[in-house]
Design a protein around this motif. Structure first.
Motif, short mmCIF file in Angstrom:
data_model
loop_
_atom_site.label_atom_id
_atom_site.label_comp_id
_atom_site.label_asym_id
_atom_site.label_seq_id
_atom_site.Cartn_x
_atom_site.Cartn_y
_atom_site.Cartn_z
N GLN A 86 31.33 91.26 -15.08
CA GLN A 86 31.63 92.70 -15.13
C GLN A 86 33.04 93.03 -14.63
O GLN A 86 33.25 94.00 -13.92
N ALA A 87 34.01 92.20 -15.02
CA ALA A 87 35.40 92.46 -14.64
C ALA A 87 35.95 93.65 -15.41
O ALA A 87 35.42 94.05 -16.45
N ILE A 88 37.03 94.22 -14.90
CA ILE A 88 37.67 95.38 -15.51
C ILE A 88 39.05 94.96 -16.00
O ILE A 88 39.85 94.41 -15.26
N SER A 89 39.32 95.20 -17.27
CA SER A 89 40.57 94.77 -17.90
C SER A 89 41.75 95.63 -17.46
O SER A 89 41.66 96.85 -17.41
N LYS A 90 42.88 94.95 -17.15
CA LYS A 90 44.11 95.64 -16.78
C LYS A 90 45.29 94.97 -17.46
O LYS A 90 45.49 93.77 -17.34
N GLN A 91 46.06 95.76 -18.22
CA GLN A 91 47.27 95.23 -18.82
C GLN A 91 48.34 95.15 -17.75
O GLN A 91 48.84 96.17 -17.28
N GLN A 92 48.66 93.93 -17.32
CA GLN A 92 49.59 93.73 -16.20
C GLN A 92 50.97 94.29 -16.53
O GLN A 92 51.46 94.16 -17.65
N GLY A 93 51.57 94.93 -15.54
CA GLY A 93 52.92 95.41 -15.68
C GLY A 93 53.05 96.76 -16.36
O GLY A 93 54.15 97.26 -16.54
N ARG A 94 51.92 97.37 -16.76
CA ARG A 94 51.97 98.65 -17.46
C ARG A 94 50.98 99.62 -16.84
O ARG A 94 49.93 99.22 -16.34
N SER A 95 51.31 100.90 -16.94
CA SER A 95 50.35 101.93 -16.56
C SER A 95 49.24 101.92 -17.60
O SER A 95 49.50 101.94 -18.80
N ASP A 96 48.02 101.84 -17.17
CA ASP A 96 46.90 101.67 -18.10
C ASP A 96 45.84 102.73 -17.82
O ASP A 96 45.02 102.60 -16.91
N LEU A 97 45.85 103.80 -18.63
CA LEU A 97 44.92 104.90 -18.44
C LEU A 97 43.48 104.43 -18.61
O LEU A 97 42.57 104.89 -17.91
#
Length: 390
Positions: A86-97
């Motif tokens: 149940q991890a949460i995806s995050k685009q590294q280096g960018r603001s991710d709404l």
């Protein structure tokens, strides 16, 4: 209440227990998490590849970690990341709404969310730092935060190292801030506090708690971090073997000991540790001198283009060459790609000497050979973004 998925309930007493025992990791204060009513955030410094696994293995409650989006695009990993842990995806280096909304929804459901504000692992054991957006998010979420220090984890296996070392590490709960505590602090005050508590320094830790990290290949891989010779100023001429790093151009030579201290045997410039050498070369590459350096071509082994739910491989044989204002990629098939730094929206290193960046809104991933340094590209780019270069 944040519930442990079946996969975590099976893995924690087996693989999780083995992971902590194998790496000689102890936990101090983690039992406090079971006495804290969710939802809340868990935040710590980021040093080791296995940081989230170490913390989750020592945690009495389930933590939903924010993880790099590239992991969700890799074949076979997406089901594991999304459903099993149940991890949460995050685009590294960018603001991710999307990430912000997902974290908010998880907290509303009573989950516990873990994240590393630095967003990337430290290369030299010193704090990477993070911007004030983290403090603003914490204020918006209005939930308690648990602040951790991962002590000695750099020594266990530095980001650049090819082999792990024998030593010990500690997961320490440093502080728990309630929602009421957070409400009393301004964004600026909270940012300053988080920076101070989470800015764990391996150098300072070693001064206060001298610890050995044994191995017979302590220096191997250092050329991923140390790309500039301090004597001849040649780029990418450093080579490591066993506990020694040398320059193939001028014979500069140093060894690394079990306390991560450098000992210079041949050469004029003396550095106490790897962090000092890295700080020096970063200053050079991001200054006017950096423009005058001669950058040899790096051999590339993987060039990918991001698509909606996957990464498409464009080439596995190419060269990469950095110039003053960008870099050029030439494939074995004869294609040429120009990437100008001003057209890059974000640039961050993830696993295996691989850089991930957005160029004119298109996602790319580039991996170079193990003995090269992708770091110099990122540090040059970051300096230009911040206006630090002359």
């Amino acid at each position: 209440m944040s519930k442990k998925p079946l996969f975590i309930r099976l893995a924690q007493p087996t693989y999780g227990a083995y992971l902590l025992r194998h790496h000689h990791i102890q936990a101090v204060g983690m039992e406090q998490l079971s006495h804290l009513a969710p939802p809340f955030l868990v935040m710590g410094n980021h040093v080791h590849t296995f940081d989230p696994f170490f913390v989750s293995s020592a945690s009495p409650i389930h933590i939903r970690w924010v993880a790099g989006a590239y992991l969700f695009k890799m074949r076979g990993l997406r089901p594991l990341m999304e459903r099993w842990i149940q991890a949460i995806s995050k685009q590294q280096g960018r603001s991710d709404l999307y990430t912000i909304r997902t974290i908010s929804e998880a907290l509303k459901q009573g989950d516990v969310v873990g994240l590393f504000p630095e967003g990337t692992r430290s290369w030299d054991g010193e704090p990477v730092g993070f911007d004030m957006a983290i403090a603003k998010l914490v204020k918006i979420f209005k939930v308690p935060i648990v602040l951790l220090n991962l002590e000695g984890f750099y020594g266990l296996r530095p980001r650049w190292a090819r082999k792990r070392r024998k030593g010990t590490g500690t997961i320490r709960v440093v502080e728990i801030l309630s929602a009421e505590d957070l409400g009393k602090l301004s964004v600026e005050e909270l940012y300053d506090h988080l920076t101070k508590v989470l800015g764990h320094s391996n150098r300072e830790y070693q001064k206060e708690n001298p610890s050995t990290y044994q191995g017979n290949r302590l220096a191997e891989g250092l050329e991923q971090l140390l790309y500039l010779c301090p004597d001849c100023h040649h780029v990418s001429t450093l080579a490591s073997k066993a506990n020694t790093i040398t320059c193939t151009s001028c014979s500069y030579e140093a060894t690394l000991d079990a306390f991560d201290q450098l000992h210079i045997h041949k050469g004029e410039h003396v550095f106490a540790d790897v962090a000092a050498w890295h700080a020096w070369e970063k200053k050079i590459i991001t200054s006017e001198q950096g423009t005058d350096l001669v950058y040899p071509e790096d051999q590339g082994v993987l060039f990918q283009k991001g698509e909606e739910r996957r990464l498409r491989t464009l080439s596995k044989h190419f060269t990469l060459h950095m110039e003053a204002e960008g870099f050029t990629l030439k494939t074995k098939e004869g294609q040429t790609y120009q990437f100008a730094f001003p057209d890059i929206g974000s640039m961050i290193i993830n696993a295996k000497n691989t850089v991930e960046f957005f160029h004119n809104q298109q996602l790319y991933r580039i991996r170079i050979q193990q003995r090269g340094s992708i770091l110099k590209y990122v540090e040059r780019y970051q300096a230009l973004q911040k206006g630090e270069t002359v």
